[in-house]
Design an enzyme around this catalytic site. Structure first.
Site, PDB file in Angstrom:
ATOM      1  N   ARG A  38     -36.504  18.347  -4.643  1.00 20.05           N
ATOM      2  CA  ARG A  38     -36.651  17.630  -5.917  1.00 20.05           C
ATOM      3  C   ARG A  38     -35.313  17.169  -6.481  1.00 20.05           C
ATOM      4  NH1 ARG A  38     -35.816  19.661 -10.829  1.00 20.05           N
ATOM      5  NH2 ARG A  38     -36.210  21.803 -10.178  1.00 20.05           N
ATOM      6  N   ARG A  49     -29.229  30.489 -18.484  1.00 22.82           N
ATOM      7  CA  ARG A  49     -28.496  29.498 -19.260  1.00 22.82           C
ATOM      8  C   ARG A  49     -29.383  28.733 -20.234  1.00 22.82           C
ATOM      9  NH1 ARG A  49     -25.364  27.118 -15.424  1.00 22.82           N
ATOM     10  NH2 ARG A  49     -23.431  28.133 -16.028  1.00 22.82           N
ATOM     11  N   HIS A  93     -32.313  36.605 -10.626  1.00 19.96           N
ATOM     12  CA  HIS A  93     -33.117  35.388 -10.675  1.00 19.96           C
ATOM     13  C   HIS A  93     -34.473  35.566  -9.985  1.00 19.96           C
ATOM     14  CE1 HIS A  93     -33.966  31.038  -9.555  1.00 19.96           C
ATOM     15  NE2 HIS A  93     -33.753  30.952 -10.846  1.00 19.96           N
ATOM     16  N   TYR A 132     -44.573  23.237 -14.850  1.00 20.36           N
ATOM     17  CA  TYR A 132     -43.829  23.498 -13.614  1.00 20.36           C
ATOM     18  C   TYR A 132     -44.811  23.909 -12.523  1.00 20.36           C
ATOM     19  CZ  TYR A 132     -39.283  23.888 -16.089  1.00 20.36           C
ATOM     20  OH  TYR A 132     -38.160  23.658 -16.823  1.00 20.36           O
ATOM     21  N   ARG A 142     -36.806  33.773 -17.787  1.00 22.21           N
ATOM     22  CA  ARG A 142     -36.977  32.927 -18.978  1.00 22.21           C
ATOM     23  C   ARG A 142     -38.333  33.231 -19.600  1.00 22.21           C
ATOM     24  NH1 ARG A 142     -32.964  28.959 -18.764  1.00 22.21           N
ATOM     25  NH2 ARG A 142     -32.315  28.343 -16.661  1.00 22.21           N
ATOM     26  N   ASN A 174     -31.442  16.275 -19.559  1.00 25.22           N
ATOM     27  CA  ASN A 174     -30.792  16.641 -18.299  1.00 25.22           C
ATOM     28  C   ASN A 174     -29.307  16.306 -18.326  1.00 25.22           C
ATOM     29  OD1 ASN A 174     -33.225  17.478 -17.219  1.00 25.22           O
ATOM     30  ND2 ASN A 174     -33.523  15.688 -15.934  1.00 25.22           N
ATOM     31  N   HIS A 204     -41.328  22.810  -8.646  1.00 24.29           N
ATOM     32  CA  HIS A 204     -40.452  23.986  -8.769  1.00 24.29           C
ATOM     33  C   HIS A 204     -40.679  25.011  -7.658  1.00 24.29           C
ATOM     34  CE1 HIS A 204     -38.718  27.550 -11.060  1.00 24.29           C
ATOM     35  NE2 HIS A 204     -37.787  26.621 -11.224  1.00 24.29           N
TER      36      HIS A 204
END
Length: 684
Positions: free
Chosen positions: A562, A403, A433, A466, A373, A46, A590
């Site tokens: 979160r 990213r 997204h 997730y 993703r 992270n 998530h």
């Protein structure tokens, strides 16, 4: 609202507090021992991404000569850079103490992480053989000379800095790259009950004479360094290149972005450190952080389990969704009613089954899907390729700029294009997204739509760790709107109106404001008025201000956030009606869920969007209403389970001290309770 002090929590500082919560998991002795190591790895990973993106952005603001106070929540960019570095140094120090404690406990479990000075004769033979067979052929060693320019060091790669000294006083420096392709942890032969592991770094230290035997030296030392570079993608203006080519080149160029963080072993000799800083052109504007003997602790995410399941979280068996079978047509089932899949508690196989069935069904004519993703090995992508080979008209809108996942997406985009899939590469100036799919199936000479909308990526790997909602539906009203979004991808200048879904960048802010305004009106009339929100992050000052307005009107607001949170809860006259918790546990939270009281006729939405400026103004996002009463009740139950967590929930408040939520009630650990909730549903 005026931007007074303490109205907002700075985004970067709030994010660092989120990562501190991850570090709390590594420190928690109730967490299985090897899982604690893996949380250390997540903390480190992270931090790498934070420096590549957020720290780099703040530094760009500072270097541009801008104060940045308006963008940074009332703090100057230069001051913020100093604060970040100070906090990170303290967090790094704490993480090293946690690592030392874990290593001591591992020894009690007969797991020994040895250093080069601990190697015995039996291990010597194994290590030398392993080094020459596995390591030496792939080793990259850079010899540093005054007359040769220092090559670009790779972003986030770790290097051993070598200093060789002879009796003449002449020093020779070199760098050994710790390749990501090599296993960082080498498992040595067992001895009785004991397991032995050596880190690749220490194996290299043990074999320094084997690597540098052509040099004449009296002493040799090795210390680790790591450089983190600006992770922003810069695109060239060559009109002859395709978007994929430009993006591919930009991903490669990221490796040579400006350095934003330099981490070094604090025991390194001063002359060696100064030599490196000078040769790399690193100055005081960069974050220079003294660290321990080992860097790239993100590799602890892959610490070997050694068959010690007692030191790991028990794996859960993903459950079926009640009433939704993988053994019958998924289209026939969801035609009767909507179903909610909640991974990882439910199996992701329902999504793959939907796409597989669509690929094979002769009645299915078109498939449209967004991809953000993909997994490294993606059954989603293979299903779409299969569908195209079966003559379906398949359209995939893939976001190549997700990213740090650009490379995998580019590879699959090429494969799908070769198979005849119609590839759309997003919208100029906007990241796509949203997570959605719609198919058209011929039934009685009419086209009938089926589809799904999700809060998370269509990714088999992340679906195991997730938490995400996916709504499977045949609701023609919702799917008509979804289809309009795909039309927008193809014809960007035409802005559609949507009767049911809420979309960014055109409508999210205004529609959410309208929903909040309705709660404000109800509160002023004395009616029931509340808002319940679950999301990853909130950093949009406009959304924060609107929630402050609702709080002042008496709307009761419960939030589960979160990650970063720029809202300051519990301030009299501003946010006294807002409570916020954050849950960090085994799975990464998530889901995005928005519930509005609507005077006791609650409205429910699931969304791909957090309440951040980028999600509201700079991305294509979809917030989907829930109309099925059973699913509404389910979502209400799930929110309450999370809200009542008194084991892994932390209270977000003005002090930002990550205090655990504790009370005298029965212990509720939301993620475990959620699994039990679904088990009980199956028993009814």
């Amino acid at each position: 609202m005026t931007k007074e002090k303490n109205v907002y929590i700075n985004r970067e500082l709030s994010w660092l507090q989120f990562n501190a919560r991850v570090l709390q998991e590594a420190a928690d002795e109730e967490v299985p021992l090897i899982e604690r190591l893996r949380f250390l790895g997540i903390f480190s990973n992270n931090l790498d991404e934070f420096f590549k993106v957020r720290y780099a952005t703040v530094r760009r603001i500072d270097e541009a000569g801008k104060g940045g106070k308006a963008e940074l929540g009332g703090i100057k960019a230069s001051e913020l850079l100093e604060q970040i570095t100070k906090i990170v140094i303290n967090q790094q120090s704490e993480s090293l103490e946690i690592l030392d404690s874990i290593n001591r406990q591992l020894e009690n479990e007969h797991i020994h992480i040895i250093k080069e000075n601990d190697i015995d004769a039996d291990q010597h033979d194994f290590i030398k053989d392993y080094f020459y067979q596995e390591i030496s052929p792939a080793l990259v060693v850079i010899v540093l000379n005054e007359d040769v320019a220092l090559p670009e060091l790779k972003d986030s790669a770790a290097y051993l800095t070598i200093k060789m000294t002879n009796s003449n006083g002449a020093d020779q420096f070199a760098l050994i790259e710790i390749s990501k392709a090599m296993d960082r942890f080498v498992v040595l032969p067992r001895k009785g009950e004991s397991n032995y592991i050596i880190m690749l770094d220490d194996m290299l230290r043990y074999c320094l004479d084997d690597i540098f035997n052509i040099f004449n030296y009296d002493s040799i030392s090795a210390h680790m360094i790591k450089i983190t570079r600006d992770g922003e993608l810069d695109f060239d203006s060559d009109l002859s290149k395709s978007f994929i080519d430009k993006l591919s080149d930009s991903v490669k160029d990221r490796q040579s972005g400006d350095p934003v963080r330099f981490v070094y072993d604090k025991s390194i000799e001063e002359d060696t450190l100064n030599f490196l800083l000078d040769r790399m052109g690193i100055d005081t504007k960069d974050s220079i952080i003294p660290g321990g003997r080992y860097h790239n602790r993100r590799d602890y995410m892959d610490f070997p389990s050694l068959g010690r399941t007692d030191l790991l979280y028990s794996k859960i068996q993903p459950l079926p969704v009640k009433g939704l079978s993988l053994e019958v047509s998924i289209f026939k089932t969801i035609k009767q009613k909507d179903y909610l899949v909640y991974t990882p508690y439910h199996t992701f196989s329902y999504v793959v089954k939907f796409l597989r069935e669509a690929a094979l069904d002769p009645q299915v004519k078109t498939i449209k899907i967004t991809i953000y993703r993909l997994a490294q090995i993606s059954h989603v992508a293979s299903s779409l390729i299969n569908a195209a080979k079966n003559g379906k008209k398949v359209t995939v809108c893939i976001e190549l700029r997700a990213r740090f996942d650009e490379e995998a997406n580019i590879n699959y985009a090429g494969q799908m294009k070769d198979a005849g899939v119609n590839m759309l590469f997003g919208v100029t100036g906007l990241k796509v997204h949203c997570k959605m799919c719609v198919i058209e199936r011929e039934e009685n000479e009419k086209l009938v739509r089926y589809g799904f909308v999700s809060t998370g990526n269509f990714n088999e790997s992340t679906a195991k760790i997730y938490t995400d909602f996916t709504l499977l539906t045949a609701n023609s009203k919702i799917l008509k709107d979804i289809n309009k979004v795909f039309n927008f991808f193809e014809v960007n200048y035409k802005i559609h109106r949507y009767k049911h879904i809420i979309t960014s960048p055109h409508y999210t802010k205004s529609k959410l404001f309208a929903l909040i305004d309705e709660e404000i009106r109800n509160a002023k009339l004395g009616n029931t008025a509340y808002i319940k929100l679950k999301m990853n992050s909130i950093s949009s000052y406009k959304m924060v201000d609107k929630l402050y307005e609702a709080s002042r009107a008496g709307v009761k607001i419960k939030m589960i956030v979160r990650g970063l949170c720029c809202l300051v809860p519990g301030v009299e006259g501003m946010s006294e009606n807002i409570e916020i918790i954050s849950i960090i546990d085994k799975f990464l939270e998530h889901t995005r869920l928005f519930i509005f009281s609507n005077n006791d006729k609650p409205k429910f939405f699931i969304s791909s969007a957090d309440w951040m400026t980028r999600n509201i103004d700079n991305r294509v996002e979809v917030t989907c209403p829930i109309y099925d009463e059973d699913i509404k009740n389910e979502l209400q139950d799930l929110f309450e389970i999370c809200w009542n967590d008194n084991v892994k929930a932390r209270i977000i408040n003005q002090t930002q001290d990550n205090t655990y939520k504790r009370n005298d009630h029965k212990k509720i650990r939301a993620q475990f309770e959620t699994y039990n909730y679904y088990l009980k549903k199956l028993e009814k």
